[in-house]
Design a protein around this motif. Structure first.
Motif: not given
Ligand code: CO
Length: 208
Positions: A152, A155, A177
């Protein structure tokens, strides 16, 4: 490993491709227009194209230890810029994996030499999510969750890149993700709400 065997494999592979389609390599040589930029871990068990079931030409690939996206990493930044601004990929994927040695190493306090500054980025992810991780009882569960949180956060780092923000606004480039589960062979989509993340990022990292 038998190096001669690799060349034998390669000749067999090329022959089979030509048998199925005589123009296969000629077409490949004309250029590339991949729709996916895949950013994954260097781990030998997590092969980008094979786990997605795609062949040459489908994915632009960047791999490093623990699928990190650091704004100081010239290699990752140039790959993202080229894929997004020149190749105009439609999707950027950050794919982590459970049992990631890089993530595990970041959980241990050990001197890893040149890896220290690299793994520090994962320790920063740990610090950002310390409360949630502290609330997880089992060590293995915490390790799995850190793999997901690291994806995460990487990303989010992709979304901080100016070309990505421009493409997200102008042509709906999307960032995904994923986590590959080595134990089952399956990909999990973390389904991160990137519109929300992008709004939060724009407040702090406004670039366009
Ligand atoms: Co890994």
């Amino acid at each position: 490993m038998d190096m001669e065997g690799i060349f034998r494999n390669n000749r067999d592979w090329a022959r089979k491709k030509i048998e199925a389609d005589p123009t296969y390599f000629r077409n490949l040589s004309q250029g590339q227009s991949p729709e996916i930029l895949y950013i994954g871990c260097s781990d030998s068990r997590v092969s980008a194209e094979e786990l997605m079931g795609v062949g040459p030409g489908a994915a632009f690939v960047h791999r490093n230890i623990a699928n990190m996206v650091s704004n100081l990493d010239l290699s990752a930044m140039t790959v993202i810029q080229y894929a997004v601004a020149v190749l105009r990929v439609k999707h950027v994927v950050v794919c982590g994996h459970y049992f990631c040695g890089g993530v595990k190493a970041a959980l241990e306090s050990k001197d890893m030499g040149l890896l220290n500054p690299w793994l520090r980025n994962i320790r920063d992810v740990f610090r950002l999510h310390r409360e949630e991780l502290a609330g997880i009882g089992g060590e293995e569960e915490r390790y799995r969750r850190l793999v997901e949180l690291n994806v995460e956060e990487q990303c989010v780092n992709v979304l901080k890149v100016a070309d990505v923000q421009i493409a997200a606004r102008q042509r709906r480039l999307t960032v995904h993700g994923w986590v590959f589960d080595i134990q089952s062979g399956l990909l999990n989509d973390l389904r991160v709400d990137f519109d929300e993340k992008l709004r939060g990022i724009r407040e702090l990292y406004h670039l366009e």
